[in-house]
Design a protein around this motif. Structure first.
Motif, PDB file in Angstrom:
ATOM      1  N   TRP A   1       0.867  -1.175   0.000  1.00  0.00           N
ATOM      2  CA  TRP A   1       0.000   0.000   0.000  1.00  0.00           C
ATOM      3  C   TRP A   1       0.901   1.221   0.000  1.00  0.00           C
ATOM      4  N   LYS A   2       0.790   2.028  -1.036  1.00  0.00           N
ATOM      5  CA  LYS A   2       1.638   3.225  -1.060  1.00  0.00           C
ATOM      6  C   LYS A   2       1.208   4.229   0.001  1.00  0.00           C
ATOM      7  N   GLY A   3      -0.035   4.127   0.452  1.00  0.00           N
ATOM      8  CA  GLY A   3      -0.498   5.025   1.500  1.00  0.00           C
ATOM      9  C   GLY A   3       0.277   4.867   2.796  1.00  0.00           C
ATOM     10  N   ALA A   4       1.007   3.757   2.929  1.00  0.00           N
ATOM     11  CA  ALA A   4       1.749   3.523   4.162  1.00  0.00           C
ATOM     12  C   ALA A   4       2.959   4.443   4.298  1.00  0.00           C
TER      13      ALA A   4
ATOM     14  N   ILE B   1      -7.223   4.164  -4.102  1.00  0.00           N
ATOM     15  CA  ILE B   1      -7.374   3.106  -3.102  1.00  0.00           C
ATOM     16  C   ILE B   1      -6.012   2.745  -2.524  1.00  0.00           C
ATOM     17  N   ASN B   2      -5.034   2.606  -3.400  1.00  0.00           N
ATOM     18  CA  ASN B   2      -3.722   2.169  -2.948  1.00  0.00           C
ATOM     19  C   ASN B   2      -3.077   3.208  -2.044  1.00  0.00           C
ATOM     20  N   ARG B   3      -3.347   4.484  -2.302  1.00  0.00           N
ATOM     21  CA  ARG B   3      -2.744   5.536  -1.481  1.00  0.00           C
ATOM     22  C   ARG B   3      -3.666   5.979  -0.354  1.00  0.00           C
ATOM     23  N   SER B   4      -4.660   5.190  -0.025  1.00  0.00           N
ATOM     24  CA  SER B   4      -5.519   5.408   1.146  1.00  0.00           C
ATOM     25  C   SER B   4      -6.287   6.722   1.099  1.00  0.00           C
ATOM     26  N   ALA B   5      -6.685   7.161  -0.076  1.00  0.00           N
ATOM     27  CA  ALA B   5      -7.509   8.367  -0.126  1.00  0.00           C
ATOM     28  C   ALA B   5      -8.888   8.079   0.427  1.00  0.00           C
ATOM     29  N   SER B   6      -9.527   9.093   0.964  1.00  0.00           N
ATOM     30  CA  SER B   6     -10.871   8.904   1.501  1.00  0.00           C
ATOM     31  C   SER B   6     -11.649  10.187   1.304  1.00  0.00           C
TER      32      SER B   6
END
Lengths: 197, 164, 408
Positions: free
Chosen positions: B103-106, C226-231
């Motif tokens: 997950w790149k968000g990490a 989704i992968n970069r956790s956007a919300s």
């Protein structure tokens, strides 16, 4: 100043300069947090700070007369704030807007500076968390009063103030083993890397 | 078949420790199995969304056996299912593999946990301080760091009015 | 442990990269709204690399959360996303109530829903207005701020503070609301707001300059989102139909009819339109809720020993006095289970959640925030690279980065 005018001319010039300056205090909005939104509210249509000649918010410190520090100032931000203050031309004033800027407010934590007056000189404090726009307008009016009462054309009223005027430094009240010098040079904190890199 | 059952089937029932509190279903995962579990959760079970990474310092916590905990909040975007994965770490070298590749968000979440707790994420592309100044020596959210700091916040030279 | 930088900055100077130069953007810059800093590597006007540097407003919120009790900390979370403080309060107390297992009274749920949606409207108004301001349209900003003043009036009527109401409490609210407050909301959603919304739409929706500067700028694809956790609105503008109000209905949201607004393009323009439409959905929710506020108490029953008793109960009954004493003594207060839990709500910017670790005392052992702005800003380099420097304010404005939530 090289030229020496007679006193009565100087006092008339002072009066003239004060009138001009007091009604066109251009703020430098150093808005960091919540108070910045109230500062925007003060500038927008309902409260309209333009009625008092202070609507020209300039984001370049070179063009400003009064720095309004709105919001808490933290460790990483202090060098930035000091540099912006030093970049402003004389004569200049500072309004500390809100509890956080004036005293740290509710944020008595490791990162937040407990009052900006420990690091730069402050002229007017505005209480409140955040202060209502009316209070900020009152502060601008008070500052106008101060400019009219003490201002001089060549800003010589500041020359005598060579002592530190803020509250006693807090670090010295702590026991020596409680204090710690932070490694690293904070004066370069506005750069991402030292130059030798 | 629930997420717990699938994890048990894949990794054996002894390695993972499952629990539930309110709506939070979670598993405590040993560090060695951590990356396998995470990639299994992402690729096989569809937890494609990493909602949060929370670091915890259990220094004074009642009955705590380990010093640090790192909790990963996962979610499945299409089914809105959530699952929590927790890893426990100990002091001399709290080290954890990074999930940046999954997950790149990490990216920044891991940097924040490192900044605040000193947990090192192995394999993170750019692990450095994010919130505190770079020269800062302590990890502020650890429980042995005092709330009011150790005097760092007063460490600047004041400007005198006549000088400015 | 030594702190070493693992990324090379600036880019290594090879022969083909000599002409790159570095521009420092912030931390005190009008387009950053508050305090964040970007170090941009430019080739002409095109951004080759953007390195965000944050922490200029890191004030130790989470450390304070370990020091203040479950009611006191609400004043601090207020100051987190300071353009919609109520939503932070709701999120915090939603997490606390999940931890303690409290079921709110219907009246409290409705009132919280209404004020939460009002706060969402005022947040989106500021975001849209400020984004327009940064792109050169000051009138939309003035219209938006005028409406925010009306919302402030409603909050002031209900809580006594116009900016940081600190209105929620564990298991209830600070006060009950009155009829005049309901009338103010009716007036707002029927007369004032639709007019202002139409005005802003007229100014911006077909504005050539605004559209040219936002269309195709800062595109976030669905997989990346989704992968970069956007919300929140950022994810929904990229076609991720994820809304906590629908997925995990909290408060009274399952009673109301509303749509989750999505767009496909994922650029700044789509984010603007999603926000504008979401305001309309919020009005829809408020208009359904405000006519159906149930009667009854706003706090859970006193016997649960969780809520602060009102003045009458404190002064006139021994149970109330004891209860008041119990909640305000430092060594007593609440006794939540020794557990940890995460609970999320839909904030104005996205998923705003709290991970609370409790050691059974009256204050949290750890109060971790899941800040949407922090996660959205982490994808900023991805969004801006390849665009020109004049697109920076457009992208920043559309992500709605709030520095206090970013740094906490």
């Amino acid at each position: 100043m090289a030229v020496k005018f007679p006193d009565f001319i100087v006092s008339k010039l002072d009066w003239l300069a004060n009138q001009a300056r007091a009604y066109s205090l251009w703020p430098m909005p150093f808005a960091t947090a919540c108070c910045g939104i109230e500062l925007m509210a003060t500038a927008s249509s309902r409260y309209d700070i333009a009625r008092f000649g202070s609507e020209a918010m300039r984001f370049s410190p070179r063009q400003c007369d009064v720095m309004i520090v709105a919001g808490r100032v933290v460790m990483k931000m202090v060098p930035v704030m000091q540099r912006i203050w030093q970049q402003m031309p004389e004569p200049k004033w500072c309004i500390s807007m809100g509890a956080c800027a004036s005293s740290g407010g509710v944020f008595d934590t490791y990162a937040v500076v407990q009052g900006i007056d420990r690091f730069i000189p402050v002229d007017v404090y505005v209480p409140g968390c955040p202060p209502r726009p009316e209070q900020l307008i009152r502060a601008v009016l008070d500052l106008q009063e101060k400019v009219r009462a003490t201002g001089t054309i060549n800003a010589r009223e500041f020359e005598g103030r060579k002592e530190f005027e803020g509250p006693a430094p807090l670090a010295r009240q702590l026991a020596p083993d409680q204090t710690m010098i932070v490694p690293g040079d904070f004066t370069t904190a506005t750069r991402l890397r030292p130059e030798n890199n | 078949m629930s997420v717990e059952d699938k994890l048990k089937e894949r990794f054996g029932s002894e390695t993972l420790e499952f629990s539930q509190f309110r709506h939070n279903r979670r598993a405590i995962v040993p560090v060695e199995k951590f990356l396998d579990v995470m990639s299994f959760l992402k690729t096989e079970l569809g937890f494609n969304y990493l909602a949060d990474i929370a670091g915890i310092d259990y220094l004074n916590y009642p009955n705590a056996k380990h010093r640090y905990g790192v909790v990963y909040a996962l979610a499945n975007v299409s089914t809105a299912e959530r699952f929590f994965v927790k890893v426990l770490l100990d002091d001399p070298e709290p080290l954890l593999p990074s999930v940046y590749e999954l997950w790149k968000g990490a990216d920044w979440m891991e940097r924040e946990v490192y900044d605040m707790f000193g947990v090192v994420f192995d394999g993170h592309p750019d692990l450095r301080r994010i919130l505190m100044p770079e020269g800062f020596a302590s990890f502020p959210l650890r429980k042995d760091y005092p709330l009011r700091g150790r005097g760092e916040r007063h460490n600047f030279a004041p400007i005198i009015r006549a000088e400015a | 442990m030594p702190l070493e930088a693992t990324s090379t900055f600036p880019l290594e100077e090879t022969a083909d990269k000599e002409f790159l130069y570095t521009l420092n953007f912030g931390p005190q810059h009008p387009a950053t709204h508050t305090t964040l800093r970007l170090v941009l590597t430019l080739e002409g006007e095109t951004i080759v690399k953007a390195v965000p540097d944050i922490g200029y407003l890191h004030s130790g919120f989470e450390k304070l959360g370990e020091d203040l009790d479950y009611n006191q900390y609400v004043t601090i979370v207020d100051r987190m996303n300071y353009i919609s403080p109520i939503l932070n309060e709701i999120a915090w107390h939603h997490a606390v109530e999940t931890l303690m297992g409290i079921e709110l009274t219907p009246r409290c749920k409705y009132i919280r829903t209404i004020i939460g949606e009002l706060a969402r409207i005022s947040d989106h108004l500021l975001c849209v207005g400020a984004a327009a301001l940064d792109l050169g349209g000051i009138t939309a900003f003035l219209y938006a701020f005028n409406m925010r003043e009306k919302v402030y009036n409603i909050f002031e009527r209900m809580a006594g503070q116009r900016f940081h109401p600190s209105f929620t409490r564990v298991g209830g609210l600070m006060f009950d609301v009155d009829d005049e407050w309901v009338n103010m909301i009716r007036d707002f959603i029927r007369n004032d707001f639709p007019k202002a919304h139409a005005d802003i739409s007229k100014l911006l929706n077909k504005n050539r300059i605004f559209l040219d500067r936002t269309k195709g700028v800062g595109v976030l694809t669905q997989e990346e989102a989704i992968n970069r956790s956007a919300s929140g609105p950022v994810a929904r503008a990229s076609g991720v139909p994820r809304d906590i109000r629908k997925d995990e209905p909290y408060l009274a949201y399952k009673d109301f009819d509303f749509q989750v607004v999505c767009a496909k393009a994922g650029d700044c323009c789509a984010r603007y339109f999603v926000r504008m439409e979401e305001m309309r959905e919020s009005v829809k929710i408020i208009s359904q809720a405000v006519e159906n506020i149930p009667t009854g108490p706003v706090n859970v029953a006193l016997d649960d020993k969780l809520t602060i008793p009102d003045k009458t109960a404190t002064y006139r009954s021994i149970e109330g006095l004891i209860q008041h004493f119990e909640l305000f003594m430092w060594n007593r207060r609440w006794h939540p289970p020794v557990e940890e839990c995460y609970a999320a709500t839909e904030g104005a910017n996205g998923e705003l959640g709290f991970y609370i670790v409790s050691d059974g005392e009256g204050r949290a052992y750890r109060a971790r925030t899941r800040p949407p702005s922090f996660i959205h800003f982490s994808m900023f380099p991805h969004l801006i690279e390849g665009h020109t420097i004049s697109d920076v304010p457009a992208v920043l404005g559309s992500l709605n980065i709030i520095a206090a939530e970013l740094d906490r």
